[in-house]
Scaffold this motif. Structure first.
Motif, PDB file in Angstrom:
ATOM      1  N   ASP A 180      74.181 116.952   2.233  1.00 24.19           N
ATOM      2  CA  ASP A 180      73.789 118.009   3.150  1.00 24.19           C
ATOM      3  C   ASP A 180      74.858 119.317   3.362  1.00 24.19           C
ATOM      4  O   ASP A 180      76.068 119.055   3.437  1.00 24.19           O
ATOM      5  N   ASP A 181      74.267 120.493   3.517  1.00 21.94           N
ATOM      6  CA  ASP A 181      75.020 121.640   3.687  1.00 21.94           C
ATOM      7  C   ASP A 181      76.118 121.765   2.813  1.00 21.94           C
ATOM      8  O   ASP A 181      77.341 122.353   3.058  1.00 21.94           O
ATOM      9  N   GLU A 237      68.639 125.040   0.790  1.00 22.06           N
ATOM     10  CA  GLU A 237      68.036 125.023   2.141  1.00 22.06           C
ATOM     11  C   GLU A 237      67.877 126.375   2.674  1.00 22.06           C
ATOM     12  O   GLU A 237      68.458 127.563   2.263  1.00 22.06           O
TER      13      GLU A 237
HETATM   14 MG    MG Z   1      71.405 121.069   5.963  1.00 23.82          MG
END
Ligand code: MG
Ligand code: C2E
Ligand code: MG
Ligand code: MG
Length: 283
Positions: A180-181, A237
């Protein structure tokens, strides 16, 4: 005298400190109560395959239905949960709620897509996430292939050996692992390769950089090329415009997530977001 005022100052700060401490303890008690009294709710945001337009997964995002302050977003309570250790109970509850939701959708005959769950660094370092997952999956009779786990680069830092073992155990259950990220932390390429992630989610800071042509696009393209070389799919994202989708498609990005497709929705509203998406060309 100087001495007296010094004392007074000291007392002033001391009281302020106690007020802050008291407020924090109250917030902690309130959050603990919320976890135990079903005030946490999950919202779901789809992730869509750029080439087919189908929803490949939905991300579970926690909210606090606060009795007096309305619906609170994670930024207002996840940091406190992390600091106090309440994230361990909160995290286990989130896993169980997602499994219960999948069972509920299945029972109603709704179309099922996998759900990704955010797991914090502390959960990995201090609890047996694989065991918590298998307990909830069994309790609600849910296929593990319907679950995905999202972890940020900082989760891979701690005691890397233990974390790697936990991740391998989870992957062996048939659960996909997502970074994530990506781009905001400090993971090295070798860590990414060694831990064998399935999907790389590129932070929305890079997506918002796309419209400004030039360097933003080159950097995103480099991430995609690297991820594909390591056998990972890439998700952008924070996609908010059709122009971004057009660019991402040309860069061979695999999937997108963001407000352009849908905001996170309560479980009762997720069915309409499952049909195929069509992204008209703006060229
Ligand atoms: Mg994220
Ligand atoms: P995340 O996992 O990176 O989740 C994406 C966040 O970006 C979500 O915020 C989502 O609503 C928001 N977002 C999605 N699309 C867009 C877009 O197009 N534009 C913009 N500006 N934002 C977008 P949210 O729900 O407030 O969650 C924030 C963070 O809180 C999450 O970031 C995640 O790190 C954490 N979080 C959320 N739920 C959980 C949970 O159940 N457990 C744990 N440990 N952390 C959670
Ligand atoms: Mg996430
Ligand atoms: Mg984020």
């Amino acid at each position: 005298s100087v001495k007296t005022s010094g004392k007074r100052n000291y007392r002033f700060y001391d009281e302020k400190f106690h007020d802050a401490l008291r407020a924090r303890l109250e917030r902690e008690a309130e959050l603990r109560h919320a976890i135990g009294h079903d005030q946490l709710v999950m919202h779901y945001q789809p992730r869509v395959d750029i080439s087919t337009g189908t929803t490949s997964s939905m991300e579970a995002l926690v909210r606090w239905a606060h009795p007096s302050r309305g619906v609170l977003e994670p930024l207002e309570f996840i940091p406190l949960a992390e600091e106090t250790g309440l994230i361990l109970d909160l995290g286990a509850l989130v896993i169980d709620k997602v499994c219960a939701q999948l069972a509920c959708w299945a029972q109603r005959g709704q179309q099922l897509v996998p759900v990704s769950i955010n797991v914090s660094p502390r959960q990995f370092n201090e609890t047996d996430v694989a065991k918590i997952l298998s307990t909830s999956l069994a309790r609600h009779n849910v296929d593990p292939r319907l679950i995905e786990i999202e972890l940020t680069e900082s989760s891979m830092m701690g005691d890397s050996h233990d974390v790697a073992n936990a991740l391998t155990a989870i992957q062996k259950m048939g659960i996909k692992l997502l970074v994530d990220d990506f781009g905001t932390g400090y993971s090295s390429l070798s860590q990414l390769q060694r831990l064998d992630f399935d999907v790389l989610k590129v932070d929305r800071a890079f997506t918002s950089g796309l419209e400004r042509t030039g360097e933003g696009n080159v950097f995103f393209k480099a991430i995609i090329t690297m991820a594909h070389a390591l056998g990972m799919r890439v998700v952008a994202e924070g996609v908010e415009t059709l122009e971004q989708i057009r660019i991402l498609k040309s860069l061979k990005c695999d999937e997108i997530q963001g407000f352009y497709i849908s905001r996170p929705l309560p479980p009762s509203d997720t069915q309409p977001i499952l049909p195929r998406w069509f992204f008209p060309s703006t060229a």
